[in-house]
Structure formats: structure tokens, C-alpha cells
Scaffold this active site. Structure first.
Site, PDB file in Angstrom:
ATOM      1  N   ASP A  31       0.830  -1.203   0.000  1.00  8.75           N
ATOM      2  CA  ASP A  31       0.000   0.000   0.000  1.00  8.75           C
ATOM      3  C   ASP A  31       0.871   1.263   0.000  1.00  8.75           C
ATOM      4  OD1 ASP A  31      -2.368   1.311   0.003  1.00  8.75           O
ATOM      5  OD2 ASP A  31      -2.986   0.728   2.021  1.00  8.75           O
ATOM      6  N   CYS A  70      -6.188   4.082  -3.315  1.00 13.01           N
ATOM      7  CA  CYS A  70      -6.057   2.629  -3.215  1.00 13.01           C
ATOM      8  C   CYS A  70      -7.248   1.844  -3.750  1.00 13.01           C
ATOM      9  CB  CYS A  70      -5.726   2.215  -1.789  1.00 13.01           C
ATOM     10  SG  CYS A  70      -6.897   2.809  -0.583  1.00 13.01           S
ATOM     11  N   HIS A 124      -9.839  -3.234  -1.671  1.00 13.62           N
ATOM     12  CA  HIS A 124      -9.997  -2.326  -0.543  1.00 13.62           C
ATOM     13  C   HIS A 124     -10.989  -2.885   0.469  1.00 13.62           C
ATOM     14  CE1 HIS A 124      -9.957   1.517   1.582  1.00 13.62           C
ATOM     15  NE2 HIS A 124     -11.220   1.271   1.805  1.00 13.62           N
ATOM     16  N   ASP A 312       0.210   0.194  -5.025  1.00 20.30           N
ATOM     17  CA  ASP A 312      -1.047   0.551  -5.701  1.00 20.30           C
ATOM     18  C   ASP A 312      -0.994   1.898  -6.424  1.00 20.30           C
ATOM     19  OD1 ASP A 312      -1.010   1.746  -3.216  1.00 20.30           O
ATOM     20  OD2 ASP A 312      -3.037   1.129  -2.638  1.00 20.30           O
TER      21      ASP A 312
END
Lengths: 475, 492
Positions: A31, A70, A124, A312
Site C-alpha cells: 500500500d 487505493c 480495498h 497501488d
């Protein structure tokens, strides 16, 4: 050697139906990881494990996310469908809800014989396309998580001094690696590898690490890799010359943390602490990735397991006054992508332009499963064999009301108002201005190139109605 | 006889490869969604289905072919397992909140074929769960509303001659769809026809000229929907035509057995979800390269539990050895726990049998009876029914006859049903609404005299002997197939 031959055979098949044993896939998502790693030539950042992966695989120097936030980025990657003004917009994007009926990568692999597992943050929302995982998606803190620690424990120690829900944006943690969420993701993934080794079924094992997402909390040893005096704020900590107001945001994600002023430039010490914390978290995640890769080697699985590591989207550490992502600059759009395929030459880099929607068809081709017709990306398997092939002429992405196109030489962005149409634009010449510090879109000499890029961007960007709509299924 | 000689000769010379001479055939199982015997070859006055008619002229058309549960997911689970769904746990829909699935010890057709040297793929509608039980080598991606596109998407798989293949080809046509026919005042369901399929030339039907089947009301709304339904059937047929073309292009046509069927009858009240003839009597056309006679019409009564044993017969799989089938899962339930301890393989038993012997249309004894077993459509639609049907009689046991007959949400919303409700009429087709809704425990129909199943003769003295005989046979069948509802005979 046998595996090498098998995989090469597999790679030479283009019809999509291969009956060789399918390779395993280890799918590592990190992330908010920007492509500033040792293997990207940024030696200040300590990322020995990802660098090792890169030395055995291929580094994609110019790979671009589709949306720099994200949820939307992940939904687009997992569907291979471009974002559009009303599809994959925010961090809360859901593939299942926004593209119903579209088979996501995990589901497609599961339906084609793969045992699929999701650990940590992959989609997510854990429930997004959960039907495509062979086991319920796992996250730290769930009932099957190792007993001690976890995300909550590490982050609840993060004192909330001025009453803000999110606490401070960085902290040194006195907990052990395993007591952090990412340590647990590594442990769970390692346990899965041991379990999957003898399952007799190819696996698609997704491990989604949470750091270096805010808040920057990790053990002290990682902070110590970055002595405070070595931390410098970026030279271009100002908006680009002649940039439109639309290009710059207030870094709201960061401002929500305590101790961060609501507006205006960050105090120098805070900025340097954030930069230091970010890099410490990168090294912390790198160590967790290393543990998983070590286990892959120890179990002798590396020889028939494809490893793909991606962040991401990019991240701003003060460039252009920006923090976090959420903008159309190179610092947000460009993201790390490292791919290691057994049997293919390692230590290669490519400057070809690739888009994250290309990952889905690439993995299909490597796995020998057919590519669904909805897929909008293009397999980059040929690049894995020859990194200097002529490749995509452009990478297109978007954020908010901005659409942006990257070509070999330029980045051009256009901002559109729903009612008024195009309202602002910017153009950067990467040949002379890789930091994107001077917007040249309005210079008369560039009128022709701006017009041509406008046309290419408008033609190539994702549109709300560009999916062929199958009639709704009601079984 | 010839193949026997070949076999004998080859086994003499090539003992380890004694079956090499008789390479197993490929099999394509084409399952249309919500389609009755609505085809030209079945005498349907409306349907234009040249490809299916052609297939029938080269193969065998079964007049008496029946699903066991007129509900998509349940029926497909039976097709893929050869077992009544009351024995597999797959009591209703698998998707969304309905959430039914098959016991993990069940051996499905693709898994058995995969173990026996077949390449397996599915394309289009699946509607089964769990993936582990119904595992195919490949799930070929495609748009299942476009049968021609589906055939094209399956071409690479069909062309591969490395091993014999099994292709499970499931269109979403002619199922009801979302969307609408722009500008149509009666708002008929478009059956997927509102979307343009570039590969397919639409075959339109004139609402005014259609013959309305006797179980449906002859209303403008129903005619409008029927026109859409038949257009979707023609689109399904175009998919079959393209599939045959591809088999010929790839040189596989004379090496492939094609079977065409459907999961259940048309999506109207009175058909789908019911065990009346329109719901469960379905098309079955089989073309085998090996059959001695062509253009056969078979009166053998076959059931969807027969698909799996038949396809295994084609594949040369004589018996299946597997761990015993247990109800429940290994970690749960007393039966499950006991199963975990049971070791070793047993001969796996199906509820159906191979219908290959009937392909030549010879009148064979023992093919004059079928059973059906339905529990749910959607989760809110509990209505277990058992059926025994002979060539003349049908006995229905409505186990939960105290309940009003439940409606499928999409059938209730259909323009046909809404127009019927708004008309205030009491006769839907030829059937009284009250009789459709409130049903007795037993229904017995003499189909020779009463093909529309309107006169229940279960209580009539003249039929007592027949009733007793059928009821007893049905009860025995339930016991033999370990029907969980059998216990209701004992405590009620």
C-alpha cells in the site's frame, strides 16, 4: 531445468489453453509504496529484499497505476478495466458494485483451477468479490489471526494527543515485527505457503501489506536505518511554475492526523519526520516481504512460482507541496512493479510504458488460462522476454476531474468540469523536466503537441459507457 | 461388432494400449436456460430452430425427456452429478442469499472426466457451488447472452486435439433478462434482445401470429413476451449452428457427441418452478457419430439424472471408485464425522443410467418411468414436490401442500402475470388461479385424457389401483435414494 523448460514452453503458447502444469502465483501488494527503492536506483532507501527479487526478475521503470487512490487503483487492476468519471473514483471503490458481472482476476483464476487466497489488503473491501477466493479473505485481527498483537495493538499505542480520531501520523513502535499487521500478513502467508506446497493444485496467493500507508508506525530498528541528519525535503517543494490550481490539493489525508496543521506548508521538522517515517516503513515492509520470499525458497517453491510485487500508486513526500497521492503528477501515477518468472532471465529493467490494467492479462497468459473479453489491458509477457521491444505509446490514468496521459516524452493532464467542459490543463516535458516543475501547456510553441495529446487522451481514456453491457443475469 | 473385432485384434498385438483403437469421443453438452420443447423439430408451431432441427435429423430426438427440478441451479446440479438434488444438499439456487451448495463428497461429471483423461471446460452460465465439487480445467470467459460469441470463444478449446474434451456449453438464453424493449407499450421482458449482438442476425416473431401455448393466457402482454422469448430461442439456435460450424472447421464434428437440453421449462408461471409438463418436459436432442440410425425419434423416458452416467458411458468410464458419499461435511455433523473415519473407495452409485442403448429408437423395456424431486427455487420458495411419471400417468406428491404455492420474483413481476392479475380473471391459461395456488397432497393426472393436467383423479375410485401402485413406487424410490423428506411418511 525441467521447470525452466516447462515454463518456456508455456510462455511460447499464445492460444491461452495450455495443459502444462500451471505455475503458482505469489501476488504481493504494498500500500502507498512509491517507486523509490534500491532497485529503482534510489540507494538511500534500504530495500534489500525487494532488490533481491528485482535482481532475479524484471523491474518496470515506467509502470503506471490507473487511479492514484487505493480502492480505485485496486478495483481497476483486479478487473483490468479503466477508471472513468463514474467508475473506480475514490479509495472506497468496489469492483463488485461498480462493474457487476465482471470476472475479477482472483475469480477467474479460481474458476480455472487455482486455489486462491487473500491475506491483508488486496481489494480495498475484503468482501469485494470474495466469491473469487477459495477461503474467506483474511485480515489481521480476524479470529484466525495469530494471538498476539496485530494492527490494532500497534496503532492503539499511537497516542491521540489533541483528540483527533486518527492519532499522530508517525511513531516509533516498541512492538516486535510480528505484532504489527504486516508481520501478521507475512506469518499468515508463510503458513499458507507451507500448507499449499503439497496441495496438488496451483495457487494464487495474494499478500497485501498495509505499510507504508499512514500512519508511519514501525519498530525502531527501521527508523535507525535513516539517521535524521540524512533526511532532506525535496528540492521542488513548491507548485510547478504556471500550474493550474486544479493540479494541487491540500493533502487532506495527512491533515486528518493530529499535530498536522490544517492548511499551509508543513513545518520543516514535521516534514522531515514524515519522510523518515515513510522510508522506515518501506524498509519494515521490505523485511516482511523478505521473510515470505525466503520461505518460498526454503520450500523449493520458487522454481514454479511467479512473483509479482506492485504498489497501488505513487506517493508524494512534499513534492509540489503535495503529500499523499490523489493527483495527476508522475509522483502519484508512477508505481513500482517487479515481476519474477521462473525460467526467465533476471536482473532486467524495462523503460517500456505499462499500465496496471496489463497485469490481469499478463498473469492469464503466464498461467495458461484464457483472457476474458472484457479485459482492457494488454499482456506484457513479450516484454518479460525482451525488455527493449517497442511497446505501448501511452499510459492513461485519471484522478477526480483530471485525466492524464504519459508518453515517452510528455505528461499531459486535462481537468474537466461536468457542466463547463475542459477547464485547465498542464504539460511537462520529461526529457528536460523530469520533476514536472514547469507547466508548458500554454506556450504557443507547444500548441500542436498539446492539441495532439488532448486528442489522444480523450480517445484513450476510460468512459462511463465503454463496457459492452451484457443483459443483466437473473438466474 | 466391428469395434469388438478391432478391440480383440488390437488387444492381441498391443496389450498395454488395448483401448487405443477406440479413442473416446468428445462431448458437448449444450444446456439452454429456461427452454421447453420449443423447437421446430418438436412440432412447436412458432419456433424457428433450423440448427436444432438439423441436429435432430442427424441424431435422436427424445419426446419424453424430463428434468428433476424445474429450477436452474438445482437442475444443473443434477445434470452434473447424476443424483437427485435431495441427496446432494443442492436444494435450490447457489447464488446470493439462496446459498445452496453440494456436499463436498459428491463426485461431479467434470471431475470424474478429468481423472479419466478428458480436458474439461465450461462456458457461459454456471450456477453451481462449490467450485471445488464442480471443478473444470477451464472456465472459458464469454458473454452468455450471445451464443454465437460463446461458440467463437470456445473454438481454441475445441480445436485442441491433445486429448478428448468435454465442453459444458450453457447459454443464458432464452432466460428472462433485465432491460426493456424501447417504446413497447406493454413492457414485455426483452429476454436479452434489447442488446445488439453483432454476430447474430435477429429472427423477429410477429406477436399477432403466434400460437399461444395452452398453459398461458392469450393476452397481448403474453404475446409480446412470447415474441421476445422465441427471438431468444432463435438466438440460442444460432449458437448451436455456429458450434457445429466450428466443429466442422476444426475437424472435430465426426469425433464429437453433441447433446442439446435445457435446465427447465420457460420462465412463466405454469412452467418454470413447477412439475407440470411445461416446467419439466424438455428438449433432448443427441447426435452421436457412432449411432447406427439417424433422424430417430425415441419414446424412451429419460431424466436429467441420466446425463452424467451417459456421458461417462461415452467416455468409456465403466465404474467410478470414490470415497462414499456422505451428507454434510467432514468436520460437521455425526454422519460427517463417521465419514472421516471411513477409509477406502467404494463403487459410486448414480440415480440415473446411460441412455445410449435407446439412441436407435428401439423399444426397450424399462424406459417407461421417471422420477422428479424439487425442493426450492429461491430461498423463500420452499415447496418440496415428488413426482413419478409413466408414459401415461403422473403422480405428484406435494409434501408441503399446506402452504400456498410460492412465486419466483421475476415470474411474478413479468408483464404476462401482471396483466393477468390486473385483468381480475380467475383462469390462467386453462388452470384456475385458486388451484394453482392451493394444491392437495396428491395430484394424479391421466395424461392421455388430460394432457393439460387439469383434472386431479387421485381420489377417484377408478384410479385407485394406479394411484396405490404409483404412490408405493414413489415411496420406495424416496427410501432408496435417501430422501431426507422420507421421514415425513413416518412422523406425519
Amino acid at each position: 531445468m525441467k521447470a525452466v523448460v516447462a515454463l518456456l514452453t508455456l510462455l511460447t503458447l499464445h492460444c491461452g489453453h495450455s495443459f502444462a502444469a500451471k505455475p503458482n502465483i505469489l501476488f504481493i501488494a504494498v500500500d502507498d509504496l512509491r517507486p523509490q527503492l534500491g532497485c529503482y536506483g534510489v540507494t538511500q532507501v534500504k530495500s534489500p529484499h525487494m532488490d533481491r527479487l528485482a535482481s532475479q526478475g524484471m523491474v518496470f521503470n515506467r509502470s503506471y497505476c490507473m487511479v492514484p487512490t487505493c480502492g480505485a487503483s485496486r478495483a481497476s487492476l483486479m478487473t483490468s478495466i479503466r477508471p472513468s468519471p463514474r467508475r473506480f473514483v475514490t479509495h472506497l471503490a468496489s469492483a463488485e458494485k461498480e462493474t457487476p458481472g465482471i470476472i475479477t482476476l482472483n475469480t477467474h483464476l479460481k474458476q480455472n483451477g487455482y486455489y486462491t487466497i487473500s491475506n491483508g489488503k488486496v481489494f480495498h473491501h475484503p468482501e469485494d468479490n470474495a466469491i473469487g477466493w477459495s477461503e474467506p479473505p483474511w485480515r489481521p485481527g480476524s479470529s484466525t489471526a495469530p494471538k498476539k498483537g496485530g494492527k490494532k495493538k500497534a496503532e492503539s499505542k499511537n497516542k491521540d494527543e489533541d483528540g483527533k480520531k486518527r492519532g499522530r501520523p508517525f511513531a516509533v513502535s516498541e512492538l516486535a515485527d510480528d505484532e504489527h499487521a504486516d508481520g501478521q500478513v507475512a506469518l499468515k502467508t508463510i503458513a499458507d505457503l507451507r500448507r499449499l506446497k503439497d496441495k496438488g493444485q496451483p495457487f494464487f496467493l495474494a499478500a497485501g501489506f498495509f505499510k507504508p500507508h499512514l500512519p508511519f508506525i514501525c519498530p525502531e530498528k527501521y527508523w535507525n536505518l535513516y539517521p535524521p541528519e540524512t533526511i532532506k525535503v525535496p528540492a521542488n517543494d513548491h507548485p510547478p511554475k504556471d500550474a493550474p490550481a486544479e493540479a494541487i490539493h491540500n493533502s487532506g489525508e495527512l491533515r486528518a492526523y493530529s499535530g498536522v496543521p490544517k492548511t499551509g506548508p508543513l513545518p520543516g521538522e514535521l516534514a522531515r519526520n514524515l519522510i523518515r517515517g515513510y522510508h522506515a516503513c518501506v524498509s519494515f515492509v521490505d523485511a516482511q516481504v523478505g521473510r515470505v520470499l525466503d520461505e518460498l525458497d526454503r520450500l523449493d517453491l520458487a522454481k514454479n512460482t511467479i512473483v509479482i510485487l506492485w504498489g497501488d500508486h505513487g506517493w508524494n513526500l512534499g513534492e509540489h507541496t503535495l503529500w499523499c497521492k490523489h493527483c495527476c503528477f508522475e509522483t502519484s501515477m508512477r508505481a513500482p512493479l517487479i515481476v519474477r518468472v521462473p525460467g526467465l532471465k533476471g536482473g532486467l529493467k524495462t523503460d517500456a510504458l505499462t499500465e496496471f490494467i496489463d497485469i490481469y492479462p499478463t498473469l492469464c497468459e503466464l498461467a495458461g488460462v484464457p483472457v476474458p473479453s472484457h479485459v482492457q489491458g494488454r499482456s506484457f509477457v513479450p516484454l518479460l522476454k525482451n525488455p527493449s521491444l517497442p511497446w505501448k505509446e501511452q499510459a492513461i490514468g485519471r484522478f477526480g476531474n483530471g485525466d492524464t496521459i504519459r508518453t515517452d516524452q510528455f505528461r499531459f493532464s486535462e481537468y474537466t468540469d461536468k457542466q463547463r467542459g475542459p477547464i485547465a490543463r498542464m504539460l511537462y516535458d520529461h526529457r528536460v523536466d523530469p520533476g514536472e516543475n514547469v507547466n508548458i501547456s500554454e506556450r504557443p510553441a507547444n500548441a500542436k503537441i498539446a492539441a495532439s495529446l488532448t486528442e489522444r487522451l480523450r480517445a484513450g481514456k476510460g468512459k462511463d459507457n465503454d463496457l459492452s453491457k451484457p443483459a443483466r443475469t437473473q438466474p | 461388432m466391428k469395434s469388438l473385432i478391432t478391440l480383440a485384434v488390437s488387444s492381441f498385438f498391443l496389450l498395454p494400449f488395448s483401448f487405443a483403437a477406440a479413442a473416446p469421443r468428445n462431448v458437448i453438452l449444450f444446456i439452454a436456460d429456461d427452454m421447453g420443447q420449443n423447437a421446430g423439430c418438436y412440432g412447436d408451431p412458432n419456433a424457428k430452430t433450423p440448427a436444432l432441427d438439423r441436429l435432430a435429423s442427424e441424431g435422436t430426438r427424445f419426446r419424453f425427456a424430463f428434468c428433476t427440478s424445474a429450477s436452474c441451479s438445482a437442475s444443473r446440479s443434477v445434470i452434473m452429478t447424476g443424483l437427485q438434488n435431495h441427496s446432494t444438499g443442492h436444494y435450490g439456487h447457489s447464488h446470493a442469499a439462496h446459498h445452496f451448495s453440494t456436499f463436498s463428497s459428491v463426485q461431479s461429471l467434470p471431475v470424474i472426466l478429468g481423472r479419466n483423461g478428458y480436458r474439461t471446460a465450461r462456458i457461459g452460465k454456471y450456477h453451481l457451488a462449490p467450485e471445488e465439487v464442480y471443478r473444470f480445467d477451464f472456465a472459458l470467459p464469454s458473454n452468455a447472452w450471445n451464443p454465437v460469441g460463446m461458440a467463437n470463444d470456445a473454438k481454441a478449446f475445441i480445436a485442441d486435439k491433445s486429448k478428448p474434451f468435454f465442453l459444458y456449453f450453457c447459454t443464458l438464453t432464452p432466460h428472462r433478462s433485465g432491460g426493456e424493449i424501447a417504446g413497447h407499450p406493454l413492457k414485455p421482458n426483452p429476454f436479452g434482445n434489447h442488446v445488439n449482438y453483432p454476430e447474430i442476425k435477429d429472427v423477429k416473431y410477429d406477436e399477432a401470429k403466434l400460437t399461444v401455448p395452452s398453459y398461458l393466457p392469450d393476452s397481448p402482454a403474453c404475446r409480446a413476451e412470447l415474441a421476445q422469448f422465441y427471438q431468444a430461442i432463435s438466438r440460442t439456435d444460432a449458437g448451436l449452428a455456429r458450434l457445429v460450424e466450428i466443429l466442422k472447421e476444426t475437424g472435430q464434428y465426426d469425433n464429437t457427441v453433441i447433446m442439446f437440453g435445457a435446465d427447465n421449462g420457460p420462465a412463466w408461471p405454469g412452467a418454470k418452478t413447477t412439475v407440470f409438463e411445461p416446467g419439466m418436459r424438455l428438449p433432448l436432442v443427441v447426435r452421436s457419430p457412432d449411432q447406427a440410425k439417424r433422424g430417430v425419434v425415441s419414446d424412451a423416458m429419460v431424466s436429467w439424472v441420466d446425463f452424467t452416467p451417459t456421458i461417462l458411458d461415452i467416455a468409456g468410464v465403466k465404474e467410478v471408485m470414490a470415497p462414499p458419499l456422505v451428507r454434510g461435511e467432514p468436520e460437521g455433523g455425526t454422519e460427517g464425522k463417521a465419514a472421516g473415519k471411513k477409509k477406502g473407495l467404494v463403487k459410486y452409485q448414480f440415480h440415473g443410467r446411460s441412455f445410449l442403448p435407446t439412441l436407435n429408437g428401439d423399444k426397450l423395456p424399462g424406459w417407461d418411468l421417471i422420477y422428479a424431486s424439487h425442493q426450492f427455487h429461491e430461498i423463500q420458495m420452499y415447496y418440496p414436490m415428488r413426482v413419478i411419471r409413466t408414459d401415461r400417468y403422473k403422480l405428484i406428491l406435494n409434501i408441503a401442500h399446506q402452504l400456498p404455492y410460492p412465486f419466483a420474483s421475476d415470474l411474478y413481476a413479468s408483464a404476462t402475470w401482471q396483466a393477468f392479475l390486473n385483468s381480475g380473471g380467475s383462469l390462467y391459461g386453462k388452470r384456475r388461479l385458486a388451484e394453482y395456488t392451493y394444491r392437495p397432497r396428491y395430484e394424479l393426472y391421466d395424461l392421455e385424457k388430460d394432457p393439460d393436467e387439469l383434472v386431479n383423479v387421485a381420489d377417484r375410485a377408478a384410479y385407485k389401483k394406479i394411484f396405490d401402485d404409483l404412490a408405493e413406487k414413489l415411496k420406495t424410490y424416496q427410501q432408496q435414494t435417501r430422501d431426507p423428506w422420507f421421514s415425513k411418511y413416518e412422523y406425519e
